[in-house]
Design a protein around this motif. Sequence first.
Motif, short mmCIF file in Angstrom:
data_model
loop_
_atom_site.label_atom_id
_atom_site.label_comp_id
_atom_site.label_asym_id
_atom_site.label_seq_id
_atom_site.Cartn_x
_atom_site.Cartn_y
_atom_site.Cartn_z
N CYS A 80 0.74 -3.43 10.40
CA CYS A 80 0.40 -3.11 9.01
C CYS A 80 1.62 -3.22 8.09
CB CYS A 80 -0.20 -1.70 8.92
SG CYS A 80 -1.66 -1.47 9.96
N ILE A 81 2.24 -4.39 8.09
CA ILE A 81 3.37 -4.63 7.18
C ILE A 81 2.85 -4.45 5.75
CG2 ILE A 81 4.97 -6.39 6.33
CD1 ILE A 81 5.14 -7.42 9.21
N PRO A 82 3.45 -3.56 4.97
CA PRO A 82 2.82 -3.11 3.71
C PRO A 82 2.40 -4.21 2.75
CG PRO A 82 4.59 -1.63 4.30
CD PRO A 82 4.65 -2.76 5.28
N PRO A 83 3.29 -5.18 2.38
CA PRO A 83 2.86 -6.11 1.32
C PRO A 83 2.25 -7.41 1.81
CG PRO A 83 5.21 -6.33 1.68
CD PRO A 83 4.71 -5.35 2.70
N PRO A 102 -1.16 -11.88 0.31
CA PRO A 102 -0.48 -10.63 -0.06
C PRO A 102 -1.42 -9.43 -0.11
CG PRO A 102 -0.99 -11.86 -2.03
CD PRO A 102 -1.50 -12.69 -0.87
N VAL A 103 -0.82 -8.25 -0.12
CA VAL A 103 -1.53 -7.01 -0.46
C VAL A 103 -1.07 -6.65 -1.87
CG1 VAL A 103 -1.97 -4.61 0.16
CG2 VAL A 103 -1.50 -6.29 1.95
N GLN A 110 0.77 1.61 -0.14
CA GLN A 110 1.28 2.92 0.27
C GLN A 110 0.61 3.38 1.58
OE1 GLN A 110 3.83 4.50 -1.10
NE2 GLN A 110 3.68 5.97 0.58
N GLU A 111 -0.70 3.16 1.71
CA GLU A 111 -1.40 3.52 2.94
C GLU A 111 -0.83 2.73 4.12
OE1 GLU A 111 -5.47 2.69 2.23
OE2 GLU A 111 -5.77 4.35 0.80
N ARG A 112 -0.61 1.46 3.90
CA ARG A 112 -0.09 0.62 4.97
C ARG A 112 1.35 0.99 5.31
NH1 ARG A 112 -2.67 -4.09 6.21
NH2 ARG A 112 -0.73 -5.27 6.36
N ALA A 113 2.11 1.42 4.31
CA ALA A 113 3.50 1.81 4.56
C ALA A 113 3.57 2.98 5.54
CB ALA A 113 4.20 2.17 3.26
N GLN A 114 2.66 3.92 5.41
CA GLN A 114 2.63 5.07 6.33
C GLN A 114 2.32 4.60 7.75
OE1 GLN A 114 -0.16 7.84 4.64
NE2 GLN A 114 1.14 8.31 2.87
N LEU A 115 1.36 3.71 7.89
CA LEU A 115 1.03 3.17 9.21
C LEU A 115 2.21 2.37 9.77
CD1 LEU A 115 -2.61 1.95 8.46
CD2 LEU A 115 -1.96 3.92 9.88
N PHE A 116 2.83 1.57 8.92
CA PHE A 116 3.96 0.74 9.37
C PHE A 116 5.12 1.60 9.84
CE2 PHE A 116 8.00 -1.41 8.49
CZ PHE A 116 7.84 -2.56 9.24
N ILE A 473 6.12 -12.72 -4.10
CA ILE A 473 5.90 -13.05 -2.70
C ILE A 473 6.52 -11.93 -1.87
CG2 ILE A 473 6.45 -14.66 -0.83
CD1 ILE A 473 6.41 -16.90 -2.91
N GLY A 474 5.70 -11.24 -1.06
CA GLY A 474 6.19 -10.07 -0.35
C GLY A 474 6.26 -10.22 1.15
N ASP A 475 5.83 -11.38 1.69
CA ASP A 475 5.83 -11.56 3.13
C ASP A 475 7.26 -11.77 3.63
OD1 ASP A 475 5.66 -12.70 5.77
OD2 ASP A 475 3.56 -13.10 5.37
N PRO A 476 7.78 -10.88 4.50
CA PRO A 476 9.18 -11.01 4.94
C PRO A 476 9.48 -12.34 5.61
CG PRO A 476 8.28 -8.87 5.58
CD PRO A 476 7.13 -9.68 5.07
N ALA A 477 8.57 -12.84 6.44
CA ALA A 477 8.83 -14.10 7.14
C ALA A 477 8.88 -15.27 6.17
CB ALA A 477 7.76 -14.34 8.20
N VAL A 478 7.98 -15.29 5.18
CA VAL A 478 7.95 -16.38 4.21
C VAL A 478 9.25 -16.41 3.41
CG1 VAL A 478 6.80 -17.22 2.13
CG2 VAL A 478 5.44 -16.45 4.07
N ILE A 479 9.77 -15.25 3.08
CA ILE A 479 11.01 -15.18 2.31
C ILE A 479 12.21 -15.56 3.16
CG2 ILE A 479 12.56 -13.62 1.05
CD1 ILE A 479 10.02 -11.96 0.37
#
Length: 605
Positions: A80-83, A102-103, A110-116, A473-479
């Motif tokens: 659950c990577i947040p963005p 994206p999210v 925020q919900e995903r950040a807690q899971l992550f 763009i929020g995907d860490p791998a894409v960046i």
Amino acid sequence: MAEPMRFPSPFEVGTPPGAEDWHEMYPPYVRFTPERRAEDEARLWFYNGMHFPEPVAPFDLLVPEIWYIAIGEMNSRLFCIPPAMGVDFRVLNGYVYISSVPVTDPRKIQERAQLFNERAGYYYANWRTLYEEWTQKVVGEVRALQEIRFPILPEVEPKEWVFSRRGLGTSYDLFRAWTQFLESGNRAAQYHMEVVMIGFAAYLTFYDFCKRAFPEISDQDVTRMIGAIEVSMFRPQDELRRLAQRAVELGVAPVFQGRGPAQEVFRELERTPEGRMWLEEWKRSSDPWFYVNTGSGMQHQHRAWVDDPSPALDALRVLIGKIQRGEPVERDVEAVRRERDEITRGYRELLATEEDRQAFDQLLALVRDVYYSIEDHKFWVDHWYQSVFWNKVRELGSVFVQQGFLQNAEDIFYLHHTEVYQGLVDLLIGWSVGAPAWGPRHWPRQVEKRKALLERLRAWSPPPALGVVPEVIGDPAVIMLWGITPDRLQVWLTPEEGKVVRGAAGSPGTAEGPARVVHSVEELHEVQPGEILICPVTEPSWAPVFIKVQGIVTDIGGIMSHAAIVAREYRIPAVVGTGVGTKRIRTGQWVRVDGTSGTVTILGE
């Protein structure tokens, strides 16, 4: 409100002449089709030349199909990577384009950040142990894949199967082997993404901390604080250095002179005791370290050194020459480590509070562990596993050749994997009853047609991106891996004039020299000492050429791409993600690479 920046619509891109039937090779769910036109035109799609630099053969499509499922599941459902939900993909004129999903809802983020934090936090807290276990899982998967056998169909089944009351025939064994093969490919894809996606997320967390704490810090200084790594991806090159030294010590170095094929070199070495001693050492290094292929591992045509030793022999010739001249052939890891530690101390001293310094230390320690695995994992899955994977497909191809479905084992790559299953059913129905099958009358013609189509598609130059540039763009791998950001896309959209090509600063320093434009591994032997390598993307097996060149420029890649990582470790100036370097620069032009500012200047002819 300003209109969003746009690349061409995927529905406006023309088809290369003579390749009008290209779409017949790929199922509709991976193509740009009218049913999804509105949604697809509203998104950004960029050419994934990093992993699929050539048009994709139909069977090879299995890799993006299962790998992008794995990326999406790890991003969106497991960690659950947040963005970021993961990446979607399409095929256009045979080339793979991908789009980050994206999210955008802040509450959902925020919900995903807690899971992550809970899930990825568990992995980060146990990273070294988990990564060691992960490596053993992949080694076990490779060995299990090697054990899969696609049986040749007999005229009559063994009588022992009757008397042992086995109750199962060869058709069952063949179906079972096919199922085991597909299951193995799916497991390997899942294992691969298990460590990679949250690995990029950890790096992005450290990167964001540094950007907030040190507003003036460059992207390069962030990456240099985690350099000086020793990873499995460097081991093939280390083994070549050792073998070059042994060739000199054993007195067989002259055998490697000239440009003869590998088979001739090995035959010559077999004639002397010293040569045979060297060959024994070659064999010991080969498994697993020479299961490194000449591409990204994602396409079948990029063979491993164990299958085609030519690239390794080219590197050995260079290394032997350097050793004989007394020139260094090792990476200067100590110099990189000293620079790393000096930069780290300097930034740490700028932090005002002990709390900030502790946070910095914790994030740095984590990201150094994780950064290691981001590069290290490539050998185990992208190269060793994938090289065995493609050879296993060739074994299945031999079964089809035996039954007249194909002319040679390589032809199986021109069938989509769902067509291979259909072919198996057709083949086994005909074999089991001794009746003519449909396949021998159909597939050879289809294979020849598809070979011609792919040849025409190779001559086409795919645009770097399609569709609408997003605001964020929020995907860490894409960046980090591809270097895709709104700023970078804006540079690609801005017509460049004059003598400057702009990209991302991949590895610091400046270098001048003649350009050598290389589009594939087949052209690497043309690279001369002191040149500037200009290419779409580098691959791990290209490492031998790094001992020749003064600088590197790529069309594709971000600060965590293989080209950038290896250039920093070899202390070679590099500019990555130019988008147009291979189009703007010609072989023989004198160029200056500024890996600190991210610019390439064409100085003259």
